[in-house]
Design a protein around this motif. Structure first.
Motif, PDB file in Angstrom:
ATOM      1  N   ILE A  86     -49.285 -80.675 -34.058  1.00 35.98           N
ATOM      2  CA  ILE A  86     -50.298 -80.500 -33.001  1.00 35.98           C
ATOM      3  C   ILE A  86     -50.141 -79.179 -32.264  1.00 35.98           C
ATOM      4  CG2 ILE A  86     -50.732 -82.963 -32.681  1.00 35.98           C
ATOM      5  CD1 ILE A  86     -48.800 -82.877 -30.292  1.00 35.98           C
ATOM      6  N   ARG A 258     -53.715 -69.173 -35.428  1.00 36.47           N
ATOM      7  CA  ARG A 258     -54.336 -68.542 -34.260  1.00 36.47           C
ATOM      8  C   ARG A 258     -53.566 -68.918 -32.993  1.00 36.47           C
ATOM      9  NH1 ARG A 258     -60.111 -70.673 -36.011  1.00 36.47           N
ATOM     10  NH2 ARG A 258     -60.668 -70.419 -33.838  1.00 36.47           N
ATOM     11  N   MET A 259     -53.167 -70.185 -32.905  1.00 36.12           N
ATOM     12  CA  MET A 259     -52.431 -70.643 -31.730  1.00 36.12           C
ATOM     13  C   MET A 259     -51.105 -69.892 -31.592  1.00 36.12           C
ATOM     14  SD  MET A 259     -51.154 -74.491 -30.855  1.00 36.12           S
ATOM     15  CE  MET A 259     -52.649 -75.264 -31.400  1.00 36.12           C
ATOM     16  N   LEU A 270     -62.401 -67.562 -40.612  1.00 37.29           N
ATOM     17  CA  LEU A 270     -61.346 -66.906 -39.832  1.00 37.29           C
ATOM     18  C   LEU A 270     -60.001 -67.183 -40.475  1.00 37.29           C
ATOM     19  CD1 LEU A 270     -62.680 -67.850 -36.282  1.00 37.29           C
ATOM     20  CD2 LEU A 270     -62.680 -65.564 -37.312  1.00 37.29           C
TER      21      LEU A 270
ATOM     22  N   MET B  64     -63.435 -78.112 -35.110  1.00 38.55           N
ATOM     23  CA  MET B  64     -63.246 -77.923 -36.545  1.00 38.55           C
ATOM     24  C   MET B  64     -64.589 -77.947 -37.286  1.00 38.55           C
ATOM     25  SD  MET B  64     -60.022 -79.654 -38.306  1.00 38.55           S
ATOM     26  CE  MET B  64     -60.759 -81.165 -38.877  1.00 38.55           C
ATOM     27  N   GLU B  67     -67.339 -74.955 -34.967  1.00 35.64           N
ATOM     28  CA  GLU B  67     -66.974 -73.562 -34.672  1.00 35.64           C
ATOM     29  C   GLU B  67     -67.805 -72.564 -35.475  1.00 35.64           C
ATOM     30  OE1 GLU B  67     -62.806 -71.543 -34.013  1.00 35.64           O
ATOM     31  OE2 GLU B  67     -63.254 -71.560 -36.147  1.00 35.64           O
ATOM     32  N   ARG B  68     -67.845 -72.786 -36.790  1.00 36.44           N
ATOM     33  CA  ARG B  68     -68.570 -71.873 -37.659  1.00 36.44           C
ATOM     34  C   ARG B  68     -70.060 -71.810 -37.279  1.00 36.44           C
ATOM     35  NH1 ARG B  68     -67.765 -67.844 -41.567  1.00 36.44           N
ATOM     36  NH2 ARG B  68     -69.787 -67.592 -42.521  1.00 36.44           N
ATOM     37  N   ARG B  71     -70.553 -69.955 -33.979  1.00 39.85           N
ATOM     38  CA  ARG B  71     -70.397 -68.523 -34.242  1.00 39.85           C
ATOM     39  C   ARG B  71     -71.645 -67.963 -34.925  1.00 39.85           C
ATOM     40  NH1 ARG B  71     -66.057 -67.406 -37.935  1.00 39.85           N
ATOM     41  NH2 ARG B  71     -66.103 -65.249 -37.254  1.00 39.85           N
ATOM     42  N   ILE B  85     -67.193 -61.810 -33.928  1.00 43.63           N
ATOM     43  CA  ILE B  85     -67.304 -63.008 -33.101  1.00 43.63           C
ATOM     44  C   ILE B  85     -66.078 -63.898 -33.336  1.00 43.63           C
ATOM     45  CG2 ILE B  85     -68.715 -65.049 -32.614  1.00 43.63           C
ATOM     46  CD1 ILE B  85     -71.129 -63.367 -33.456  1.00 43.63           C
ATOM     47  N   PRO B  86     -65.105 -63.801 -32.438  1.00 47.47           N
ATOM     48  CA  PRO B  86     -63.905 -64.632 -32.613  1.00 47.47           C
ATOM     49  C   PRO B  86     -64.247 -66.113 -32.477  1.00 47.47           C
ATOM     50  CG  PRO B  86     -63.653 -63.005 -30.830  1.00 47.47           C
ATOM     51  CD  PRO B  86     -65.090 -63.023 -31.212  1.00 47.47           C
ATOM     52  N   GLY B  87     -63.310 -66.936 -32.938  1.00 48.75           N
ATOM     53  CA  GLY B  87     -63.517 -68.380 -32.846  1.00 48.75           C
ATOM     54  C   GLY B  87     -63.034 -68.924 -31.522  1.00 48.75           C
ATOM     55  N   TYR B  88     -63.047 -70.255 -31.423  1.00 48.82           N
ATOM     56  CA  TYR B  88     -62.483 -70.895 -30.235  1.00 48.82           C
ATOM     57  C   TYR B  88     -61.013 -70.518 -30.154  1.00 48.82           C
ATOM     58  CZ  TYR B  88     -66.495 -74.133 -30.432  1.00 48.82           C
ATOM     59  OH  TYR B  88     -67.728 -74.696 -30.458  1.00 48.82           O
ATOM     60  N   ARG B  89     -60.449 -70.600 -28.975  1.00 51.58           N
ATOM     61  CA  ARG B  89     -59.016 -70.383 -28.871  1.00 51.58           C
ATOM     62  C   ARG B  89     -58.325 -71.729 -29.037  1.00 51.58           C
ATOM     63  NH1 ARG B  89     -55.641 -67.350 -24.179  1.00 51.58           N
ATOM     64  NH2 ARG B  89     -53.629 -67.803 -25.124  1.00 51.58           N
ATOM     65  N   PRO B  90     -57.633 -71.926 -30.158  1.00 51.81           N
ATOM     66  CA  PRO B  90     -57.030 -73.234 -30.381  1.00 51.81           C
ATOM     67  C   PRO B  90     -55.840 -73.447 -29.446  1.00 51.81           C
ATOM     68  CG  PRO B  90     -57.047 -71.887 -32.391  1.00 51.81           C
ATOM     69  CD  PRO B  90     -57.325 -70.982 -31.245  1.00 51.81           C
ATOM     70  N   ARG B  91     -55.771 -74.638 -28.901  1.00 46.14           N
ATOM     71  CA  ARG B  91     -54.656 -74.965 -28.014  1.00 46.14           C
ATOM     72  C   ARG B  91     -54.019 -76.264 -28.469  1.00 46.14           C
ATOM     73  NH1 ARG B  91     -58.213 -72.558 -24.408  1.00 46.14           N
ATOM     74  NH2 ARG B  91     -57.259 -70.912 -23.146  1.00 46.14           N
ATOM     75  N   SER B  92     -52.776 -76.425 -28.098  1.00 44.07           N
ATOM     76  CA  SER B  92     -52.076 -77.671 -28.384  1.00 44.07           C
ATOM     77  C   SER B  92     -52.526 -78.718 -27.359  1.00 44.07           C
ATOM     78  CB  SER B  92     -50.573 -77.431 -28.262  1.00 44.07           C
ATOM     79  OG  SER B  92     -49.888 -78.602 -28.566  1.00 44.07           O
ATOM     80  N   PRO B  93     -52.711 -79.966 -27.689  1.00 47.44           N
ATOM     81  CA  PRO B  93     -52.558 -80.534 -29.028  1.00 47.44           C
ATOM     82  C   PRO B  93     -53.797 -80.348 -29.889  1.00 47.44           C
ATOM     83  CG  PRO B  93     -53.075 -82.264 -27.446  1.00 47.44           C
ATOM     84  CD  PRO B  93     -53.036 -80.986 -26.677  1.00 47.44           C
ATOM     85  N   GLN B  94     -53.609 -80.040 -31.165  1.00 52.97           N
ATOM     86  CA  GLN B  94     -54.711 -79.833 -32.097  1.00 52.97           C
ATOM     87  C   GLN B  94     -55.318 -81.141 -32.585  1.00 52.97           C
ATOM     88  OE1 GLN B  94     -56.706 -77.300 -33.883  1.00 52.97           O
ATOM     89  NE2 GLN B  94     -56.294 -76.685 -31.788  1.00 52.97           N
TER      90      GLN B  94
END
Lengths: 523, 113
Positions: A86, A258-259, A270, B64, B67-68, B71, B85-94
């Motif tokens: 995660i 990315r993270m 990407l 998931m 995103e595409r 964009r 065009i960058p994607g979302y900034r992924p953060r934990s928890p995925q």
């Protein structure tokens, strides 16, 4: 925090291959996968793979998955399933969720091999039950034995769309059409030909306008697009189907890279920027398989091996010479897979007109999924000869050569260049063994005896015809040509579940009949 | 009519509704193409801004699926290539994690290397 030499995220073809490579070099390796079963998509791939004989060509994906798992077990690699990674940090620690707990492990090296997710095409009605992804269809059919629907429309003519459409026919579904907005079929012509000769029509330069139904899909309407992707009025066509399947591409699951803060680029999705060994911009963090760019499973395995090898070298488990030698071999094999009509650099091109031999690429095959009776004679796999001989309807430069190995009597030559079109050696004697027919991943090889009107075809539908039965011979375009009598049915472990069915047809049809329907022929 | 700077690849025309505006793009949060397009005209020029404004990509799948497509909408509306065009900034928890799972962190010491 527990530390490992290599933490692999994803137990698919790339992840497992890397883990095996690293473990065999002596590294401590742990593999996490969020699914309940390992193997990634391999266990859904019931078709025979393309590629070189050394890299499992001619073997079904499901068996390649089994081989990888057995190797991983033999190497005592810890594969933790139902374990979702995660989070990931620059210091190469990863958080894992498993059994109602979270925990962190640290890797001296990390390989992100999380695969890809399916793209979607949002059209009016796409959220109706019955609109599914091609991956979902494969999961239903090939893992759980569930038919996704009775009558299906496939969106997308890339290899995924073509392969899944064929599997749907095998599962007993009706495939109403394969639709693609592009002007050419995106996947291998041989995959398209398997559909066309079984009566599936292709609609290129067409897109979905809407799916309709009350609570579930009942129909779908498509229309032809002009060069600026607008629907041409009057071209709408409605199909009564209960399922619309989307195979419109894959998106690399690069979120973890990315993270972690790796450099990212747009490359058909990407992806983390990687060096020739699969290392991202972050030292010790690698990416392989679809995460690093969408490719076939065969390439994913080689990329995984290279990343595992590199990690082993960087961590001091193998010396530079071993690394260089092994890397060179794997790089060459990878290079072979990236050549030909469908190479990464030719992806999406619609202007290719010639094979590397300088022969015309069939426009008909690109647009309708079949070669015409005239076109087929122009290729080196098709010759006229007395008695039984192989007819190889392989007309695009695809990296694949198992046919050459299949023939022990020298009838078939591909040569050094793995993408070259197979050639028939007219001097060699065909013994009618049928191994080439069963081995060809594209089901593009037939044994033909024109004088006797006998045609042997690969057959992968249930039920398999019985000797003596009368049915209909179908042409490359799926049209009924005439009566066919089944005179021989061969099954053998060597054929790996592909039956060889020999039908007797009118002599004039021997170079035209390429499929069989159990329906009685009527004029 | 608002006018925006062209530095972010947008010429500043008025928002014109389109036929397929009611098609859902983010299934988790049920956000339509029209809402996303409108957000761009409201001044949201990056996927992160759109995410904060409308919440696409904030549901269980964490973007998931959408995103595409978000964009793609941004690319079309702003005229910028996808590569910009960058994607979302992924953060934990995925992946969705329960508080119980987060609170139940196991200690695993040593071993491995």
């Amino acid at each position: 925090m527990k530390r490992w030499d290599l933490v692999v995220i994803g137990a698919g073809p790339a992840g497992l291959s890397a883990a095996i490579e690293a473990a065999e070099a002596g590294m401590s390796v742990i593999v996490f996968d969020e699914n309940k079963k390992p193997g990634g998509q391999l266990f859904k791939q019931i078709h025979k793979f393309f590629g070189s004989k050394e890299n499992h060509a001619g073997v079904r994906g499901i068996e390649i998955g089994q081989m990888l798992l057995e190797k991983a077990q033999k190497d005592h690699i810890q594969v933790e399933l139902d374990s979702a990674v995660i989070g990931i940090a620059k210091d190469r620690s990863v958080s894992v969720r498993k059994d109602g707990q979270t925990r962190e492990v640290q890797g001296q090296n990390i390989l992100i091999a999380a695969g890809a997710s399916e793209r979607t095409l949002p059209f009016p009605g796409w959220t109706l039950p019955g609109v599914i992804g091609a991956g979902a269809a494969q999961t239903m059919m090939n893992l759980y034995g569930v038919r996704p629907g009775k009558k299906i429309l496939m969106i997308g003519s890339g290899n995924v769309g073509l392969v899944v459409s064929y599997q749907m026919l095998q599962a007993g579904c009706q495939v109403a059409a394969v639709v693609d907005a592009a002007p050419r079929i995106g996947g291998y012509g041989v995959h398209a030909a398997k559909l066309a000769r079984n009566g599936v029509p292709f609609y290129l330069s067409h897109t979905v306008i809407r799916a309709e139904g009350d609570g579930a899909v009942k129909s779908v309407t498509i229309g032809q697009v002009d060069s600026s992707w607008n629907i041409i009025p009057g071209t709408e066509k409605t199909f009564d189907v209960d399922t619309v399947c989307m195979a419109v591409g894959l998106d690399p699951m690069s979120q973890l890279a990315r993270m972690a803060g790796a450099l990212i680029e747009e490359k058909g999705g990407l992806v983390p920027t990687v060096d020739e060994y699969g290392q991202t911009s972050l030292p010790g963090i690698f990416a392989a398989g679809d995460v690093a760019g969408i490719e076939e499973a065969s390439s994913a395995m080689l990329n995984g091996e290279i990343a595992g090898l590199r990690a082993a070298f960087k961590s001091g488990y193998i010396d530079e010479e071993t690394f260089r030698t092994e890397y060179k071999k794997k790089k060459a094999a990878l290079g072979d897979l990236r050549k030909g009509t469908f190479s990464p650099e030719n992806k999406g091109r619609t202007d290719l007109t010639l094979t590397s031999e300088g022969l015309p690429l069939s426009e008909n095959l690109f647009e309708k999924g079949f070669l015409t009776d005239e076109e087929v004679t122009k290729y080196p796999g098709v010759i006229k000869k007395a008695g039984v001989h192989p007819v190889i309807e392989c007309t695009q430069n695809i990296p694949c050569n198992p046919c050459q190995e299949a023939c022990a009597f020298g009838c078939i030559e591909v040569g050094e260049d793995i993408t070259a079109l197979p050639r028939i050696n007219p001097q060699a004697d065909c013994r009618n063994c049928g191994k080439c027919v069963a081995m060809c991943s594209g089901q593009a090889i037939f044994l033909v005896d024109e004088e006797a009107g006998c045609v042997t075809i690969p057959y992968e539908f249930d039920p398999i015809p019985e000797e003596g039965e009368m049915g209909t011979a179908l042409g490359r375009d799926g049209s009924p040509l005439g009566q066919a009598e089944i005179i021989k049915v061969r099954k053998s472990p060597a054929f790996d579940h592909t039956a060889l069915v020999t039908m007797r047809v009118d002599k004039t049809l021997a170079m035209k009949a390429r499929a069989y329907s159990r329906k009685t022929f009527s004029e | 009519m608002k006018t925006y700077g062209s530095d972010r690849g947008f010429s500043g025309e008025a928002f014109v509704p389109k036929e397929d505006d009611d098609v859902i793009i983010c299934r988790c949060e049920e956000i339509t193409r029209g809402e996303i397009r409108k957000a761009i005209y409201d001044g949201m020029r990056t996927i992160s801004e759109i995410r904060r404004y409308l919440r696409p990509g904030m549901g269980p799948c964490q973007g998931m699926t959408c995103e595409r497509n978000v964009r793609g909408i941004l690319a079309r509306e702003t005229g910028l290539p996808l590569s910009q065009i960058p994607g979302y900034r992924p953060r934990s928890p995925q992946r969705p994690v329960t508080l119980a799972e987060l609170g139940n962190e196991s200690e695993e010491e040593g071993g491995g290397v």
